[in-house]
Enzyme design. Sequence first.
Site, PDB file in Angstrom:
ATOM      1  N   LYS A   1       1.722  -3.289   8.833  1.00 52.00           N
ATOM      2  CA  LYS A   1       2.908  -2.431   8.772  1.00 52.00           C
ATOM      3  C   LYS A   1       4.105  -3.239   9.235  1.00 52.00           C
ATOM      4  O   LYS A   1       4.087  -3.835  10.304  1.00 52.00           O
ATOM      5  CB  LYS A   1       2.702  -1.215   9.667  1.00 52.00           C
ATOM      6  CG  LYS A   1       3.741  -0.124   9.437  1.00 52.00           C
ATOM      7  CD  LYS A   1       3.439   1.091  10.286  1.00 52.00           C
ATOM      8  CE  LYS A   1       2.526   2.082   9.638  1.00 52.00           C
ATOM      9  NZ  LYS A   1       3.188   2.971   8.689  1.00 52.00           N
TER      10      LYS A   1
ATOM     11  N   LEU B   1       0.831  -1.202   0.000  1.00 47.49           N
ATOM     12  CA  LEU B   1       0.000   0.000   0.000  1.00 47.49           C
ATOM     13  C   LEU B   1       0.861   1.246   0.000  1.00 47.49           C
ATOM     14  O   LEU B   1       0.463   2.291  -0.486  1.00 47.49           O
ATOM     15  CB  LEU B   1      -0.898   0.004   1.237  1.00 47.49           C
ATOM     16  CG  LEU B   1      -2.002  -1.048   1.277  1.00 47.49           C
ATOM     17  CD1 LEU B   1      -2.661  -1.057   2.640  1.00 47.49           C
ATOM     18  CD2 LEU B   1      -3.035  -0.780   0.196  1.00 47.49           C
ATOM     19  N   GLY B   2       2.042   1.129   0.569  1.00 45.61           N
ATOM     20  CA  GLY B   2       2.918   2.284   0.614  1.00 45.61           C
ATOM     21  C   GLY B   2       4.102   1.992   1.499  1.00 45.61           C
ATOM     22  O   GLY B   2       4.129   1.001   2.217  1.00 45.61           O
TER      23      GLY B   2
ATOM     24  N   VAL C   1       3.907  -0.913   4.187  1.00 48.89           N
ATOM     25  CA  VAL C   1       2.560  -1.272   4.595  1.00 48.89           C
ATOM     26  C   VAL C   1       1.913  -2.113   3.500  1.00 48.89           C
ATOM     27  O   VAL C   1       1.959  -1.753   2.320  1.00 48.89           O
ATOM     28  CB  VAL C   1       1.691  -0.022   4.847  1.00 48.89           C
ATOM     29  CG1 VAL C   1       0.342  -0.422   5.422  1.00 48.89           C
ATOM     30  CG2 VAL C   1       2.404   0.936   5.772  1.00 48.89           C
TER      31      VAL C   1
ATOM     32  N   GLY D   1       6.830   4.073   4.112  1.00 49.43           N
ATOM     33  CA  GLY D   1       7.139   5.350   4.728  1.00 49.43           C
ATOM     34  C   GLY D   1       8.318   5.188   5.661  1.00 49.43           C
ATOM     35  O   GLY D   1       9.026   4.195   5.615  1.00 49.43           O
TER      36      GLY D   1
ATOM     37  N   GLY E   1       8.443   1.926   7.676  1.00 52.95           N
ATOM     38  CA  GLY E   1       8.451   0.617   7.040  1.00 52.95           C
ATOM     39  C   GLY E   1       7.383   0.528   5.978  1.00 52.95           C
ATOM     40  O   GLY E   1       6.721   1.511   5.640  1.00 52.95           O
TER      41      GLY E   1
ATOM     42  N   ASP F   1       4.170  12.643  14.490  1.00 52.03           N
ATOM     43  CA  ASP F   1       4.392  12.651  13.043  1.00 52.03           C
ATOM     44  C   ASP F   1       3.094  12.948  12.297  1.00 52.03           C
ATOM     45  O   ASP F   1       2.700  12.234  11.385  1.00 52.03           O
ATOM     46  CB  ASP F   1       5.000  11.322  12.598  1.00 52.03           C
ATOM     47  CG  ASP F   1       5.737  11.462  11.259  1.00 52.03           C
ATOM     48  OD1 ASP F   1       5.956  12.612  10.826  1.00 52.03           O
ATOM     49  OD2 ASP F   1       6.077  10.430  10.660  1.00 52.03           O
TER      50      ASP F   1
END
Length: 628
Positions: A330, A307-308, A315, A310, A313, A428
Amino acid sequence: MAKFLVVLLIFYVFLAFAQDETQFIYNGFQGSNLHLDGLAVIDSNNRLRLTNTTIKQQSGHAFYPKPLKFNETNSSFSTSFIFVMYPDVPGHGGHGIAFVITPSMNFKQAVPAEYLGIFNISNNGLSSNHIFAVELDTVQNAVFNDIDGNHVGIDINGLRSNASSSAGYYDDTARINKTLQLTSGKPMQVWIDFEAKTKVINVSIAPLKNSKPRWSWSHVGLAPEFDLSKLPSVPNFVQKGKMSAVFIVLLVVLCLLVVFVAGIGYVIWRKMFEELEESWEKEYHVYRLSYKDLYKATKGFRDSELLGSGGFGKVYRGVLPINQNQVAVKRISHDSRQGMREFVAEIVSMRRLRHRNLVQLLGYCRRKGELLLVYEYMPNGSLDKFLFRNHNSKSLLPWTQRLDVIKGVASALLYLHEEWEQLVLHRDVKASNVLLDGDMNARLGDFGLARLYDHDTNPRSTHVVGTVGYLAPELSITGKPTTATDVFAFGTFILEVACGRRPLGLHDPAREDFLLVDWVFESWKKGTIQETSDPKLEGDYVSEEMELVLKLGLHCSHPNPEARPSMRQVVQFLRSETKMPDIPPDFYLERNDLIDESWGASSSVVSSSFVVSNATLFSNNSVIHSGR
Ligand SMILES: *[C@@H]1O[C@H](CO)[C@@H](O)[C@H](O)[C@H]1NC(C)=O
Ligand SMILES: *[C@@H]1O[C@H](CO)[C@@H](O)[C@H](O)[C@H]1NC(C)=O
């Protein structure tokens, strides 16, 4: 003296015979007039088969049907036959085969096995038998003084051979004696020659296609040679016998291989799904998910499920095998075990956080060097995609939704800061950490993760956690996160949402020194703050609301942490429950002074202790600004 010719026991024989009066040859036995008894049959392939592997302990005989005349002047003969012997199980066959000259075709009283179907215990060795035999004996029998279990013997009236020799032949080309294994399943040829004048009998044996061994004597006539091209094929099951041995060996090897591979596979499998669980984790066991389930859920953490990725780590999207729930997994690599306990405790306690604008943590899993956190799946992904993706108008988020997102994130942060049983700092806050659920509700994710890095650091260095552009200036000096640093990031975030711009011009070389906050502030000073609103909205917003959000963004971005509102105040301003104060005209000045001060006061610290080098960028930019 009339005698019959008999070939006994075991398998396939082809026969030729020559004598003064009689000469015949069988290149195969189909249609022959042989007299058969016992198990002997002639098979459809032209072969004489003397025994049958399914019927044990019996014999078979085949006789040349007409008596041959033997007397003082007419007793020389020459004969040859080809045979194949193969045991049912290698090493466990019948006792052998014999060529016999006999006065009678009646062997009903003869015993199979060690008596080769020729004699029995009472007549064995009696001179009244008048039997001459050449035995091809495959079993050593001490009673008959057998020399070994693989020999050729000349028998007169009994099984105690008058002469015998181990089966073998002289290989002309290699010039050595070679052993012949009678039960090898390979065709072999036997020659038997008797010269009456010298009373010498000669028996030879050789593999098929070897020529008859030569010896020096003259005799009446030799048995005709076989036309080998007419010989029936060697029986298939000879191969089968051999094959089965090969097959068994192969099978065993294969089985061992399978066991070996399975063993390795199991070890790899174990290793692959190995987890790390320390004794202190027992109490969190209910929150644990098995790595295997997560592995299955994410199709082996396949890229297609990504999914992505960052700062913390990657996901992955997944479907939990236990309940088919969609989740986001994650995967955080984390080498330090130090502080893991506190972190896991905190993460697990966060599992109890419930707020409609927080992404729910469902559980965790721990492996060596890795922590896996499982969250609710957010079908609409992260907010930054809606804000910054190259837009087609559909993906554009209208103002009402943006305002809802801002309000949602604000109330989630208020919950973390004040409403839950303990204070949780997010550390964050940014557009890419705000996710949108199926109903486009904002859900703040990744809270608390920043803590993971705290435990990692050298206590002498200031480890700044967060994202460039969202870091409150005091963080670079104190390194200490507070609710006010969260508020600062929130301020940047809402400006991002309202203006549709990233907080820094980092990605745009032409505007590297662009700072969103400064730009909005400058515009506010000029009285054109509304012009900073996202042009993609095309003015489709309520201007009071837009102004409120932009000004609130400035308040929250105040360089002085004490001058920033609390999250409770932020929520009240957004709900218009409390009137928001105006931006103080000295905001900008104060801001630069403050940064100047802090920069000047701690420059030595700054240069030596930043771990996240990106964090200095913000300060550097500020310094550049202040230098103007
Ligand atoms: C061996 O004997 C069995 C049982 O009588 C028979 O079915 C089979 O056909 C025989 N095999 C041969 C090759 O004669
Ligand atoms: C052995 O064979 C001979 C000749 O065929 C027969 O007369 C005798 O009865 C047999 N003996 C036994 C014990 O079967």
